[in-house]
Scaffold this active site. Structure first.
Site, PDB file in Angstrom:
ATOM      1  N   THR A 196       0.783  -1.136  -0.141  1.00 35.89           N
ATOM      2  CA  THR A 196      -0.393  -0.308  -0.029  1.00 35.89           C
ATOM      3  C   THR A 196       0.742   0.871  -0.174  1.00 35.89           C
ATOM      4  O   THR A 196       0.282   2.397  -0.006  1.00 35.89           O
ATOM      5  CB  THR A 196      -1.071  -0.047   1.515  1.00 35.89           C
ATOM      6  OG1 THR A 196       0.181  -0.013   2.240  1.00 35.89           O
ATOM      7  CG2 THR A 196      -1.639  -1.152   1.268  1.00 35.89           C
ATOM      8  N   LEU A 242      -2.728   5.087  -0.786  1.00 37.81           N
ATOM      9  CA  LEU A 242      -4.272   4.487  -0.517  1.00 37.81           C
ATOM     10  C   LEU A 242      -4.838   3.204  -0.722  1.00 37.81           C
ATOM     11  O   LEU A 242      -4.688   1.965  -0.858  1.00 37.81           O
ATOM     12  CB  LEU A 242      -4.553   4.912  -2.251  1.00 37.81           C
ATOM     13  CG  LEU A 242      -5.526   6.286  -2.180  1.00 37.81           C
ATOM     14  CD1 LEU A 242      -6.376   6.103  -3.629  1.00 37.81           C
ATOM     15  CD2 LEU A 242      -6.326   6.658  -0.748  1.00 37.81           C
ATOM     16  N   HIS A 243      -4.471   2.757   0.882  1.00 40.38           N
ATOM     17  CA  HIS A 243      -3.507   1.661   1.725  1.00 40.38           C
ATOM     18  C   HIS A 243      -5.806   0.512   1.289  1.00 40.38           C
ATOM     19  O   HIS A 243      -5.559  -0.229   0.305  1.00 40.38           O
ATOM     20  CB  HIS A 243      -4.100   1.618   2.745  1.00 40.38           C
ATOM     21  CG  HIS A 243      -2.962   2.271   3.340  1.00 40.38           C
ATOM     22  ND1 HIS A 243      -1.587   2.042   3.220  1.00 40.38           N
ATOM     23  CD2 HIS A 243      -2.816   3.458   4.426  1.00 40.38           C
ATOM     24  CE1 HIS A 243      -0.922   2.830   4.744  1.00 40.38           C
ATOM     25  NE2 HIS A 243      -1.789   3.495   4.907  1.00 40.38           N
ATOM     26  N   ASP A 244      -6.367   0.891   1.455  1.00 46.79           N
ATOM     27  CA  ASP A 244      -7.836   0.625   1.471  1.00 46.79           C
ATOM     28  C   ASP A 244      -8.295  -0.070   0.140  1.00 46.79           C
ATOM     29  O   ASP A 244      -8.704  -1.541  -0.331  1.00 46.79           O
ATOM     30  CB  ASP A 244      -8.958   0.826   2.858  1.00 46.79           C
ATOM     31  CG  ASP A 244      -8.341   0.536   3.704  1.00 46.79           C
ATOM     32  OD1 ASP A 244      -7.688   0.272   4.251  1.00 46.79           O
ATOM     33  OD2 ASP A 244      -8.880   1.603   4.702  1.00 46.79           O
TER      34      ASP A 244
END
Ligand SMILES: [Ca+2]
Length: 313
Positions: A196, A242-244
């Protein structure tokens, strides 16, 4: 191919919000059965409110948003307002959502959905601490074998921690829940910080989204304007990770990601390394593989996907 049935379990969070929007923008690949909220980035009252705000922005007040657990299984809640702002969704101008919260507890929604749908047809997508998932498995062990896959954002190995030197936030907040999920036997794909942190919302990428000039695009760009401040100060990177959305992008275009099937164990006792995901990347133990641990992504392909899909909302 029919759309994949998923439940998003989430603690919005600006990056959670983009993940939800990406799912809602991709009905050909994703059938979103419902959203369950958990305490994490901010307390539950805010995460469930934020999830409803995101559905309203997308013009989807029909989505079932359930409130789940308001604290980790065994520990007091730790939050991350220092990253996400005091609302959890700082950036755009916010409003009080009018769509209702679904009546059932999030944990019961997960249980009932897995019992109702055919075995092996529902994928769980946790984007926050794993409390709701572990609580559902604890309350209804019969559902564990019915899960198709868990694709989650959490953990870190080569990138080390973002909440302590050793631990990533989602795992650290509820390490007992994470350990229960990782030893459940369900097929697991993990999006750790290793991947991520390569999904950086650079200025140029954010401006491409803003230029779509829709309500959803402006909302997203304003969230990302806020979100990048913390990470640029902290890491000196070109934008916030933008991890998720990596979780949802993987379901749509898995070829954007690469990793290894390895053994991952969560540390639950050490004070120094609590919540660390000890990932046997080099295969130095004979512990069996229990997760597909991602390590790299095609960042341009990832942002192209997000931008083209958001344009459709
Ligand atoms: Ca999250």
């Amino acid at each position: 191919m029919s759309a994949r049935k998923i439940i998003i379990d989430t603690d919005p969070g600006q990056d959670d919000a983009v993940a939800i929007l990406l799912a809602l923008a991709s009905p050909q690949e994703i059938d979103l059965l419902g959203i369950t909220c958990v305490a994490g980035n901010v307390p539950l009252a805010l995460t469930q409110t934020n999830a409803r705000r995101v559905c309203e922005v997308a013009g989807r007040p029909d989505v079932a948003v359930h409130a789940g657990c308001d604290a980790p299984l065994q520990r007091p809640l730790i939050t991350a307002e220092h990253v996400h702002g005091k609302t959890g969704l700082d950036g755009p101008e916010l409003w009080d959502p009018t769509m209702p919260l679904a009546a059932a507890h999030g944990v019961d929604f997960i249980i009932d959905t897995l019992r109702r749908e055919a075995p092996g047809t529902v994928t769980l997508c946790p984007l926050g601490p794993l409390t709701n998932i572990a609580a559902a498995f604890q309350k209804a062990p019969d559902i564990v074998d019915r899960v198709q896959e868990i694709v989650l954002m959490g953990g870190a190995y080569f990138e080390v921690g973002n909440i302590t030197p050793a631990a990533e936030f989602n795992i650290y907040v509820d390490p007992e829940a994470a350990a229960a999920v990782l030893t459940s036997g369900v097929p697991i794909t993990m999006m750790p910080l290793d991947v991520t942190h390569k999904a950086l919302a650079t200025r140029a990428r954010v401006e491409k989204i803003r230029a779509l000039d829709t309500k959803v695009a402006r909302f997203t760009a304003e969230m990302l304007d806020f979100f990048e401040r913390f990470d640029v100060e902290k890491y000196g990177s070109e934008g916030g990770p933008l991890h998720d959305p990596c979780v949802i992008a993987y379901l749509i275009r898995p070829e954007l990601f690469s990793g290894r099937k390895i053994n991952v164990v969560v540390e639950t006792t050490s004070e120094l390394t609590l919540g660390m995901t000890v990932a046997d990347w080099w295969g130095v133990t004979d512990r069996p593989a229990n997760a597909q641990f991602m390590g790299d992504l095609d960042a341009d392909g990832f942002f192209d996907l997000i931008t083209t899909r958001l344009a459709q909302l």
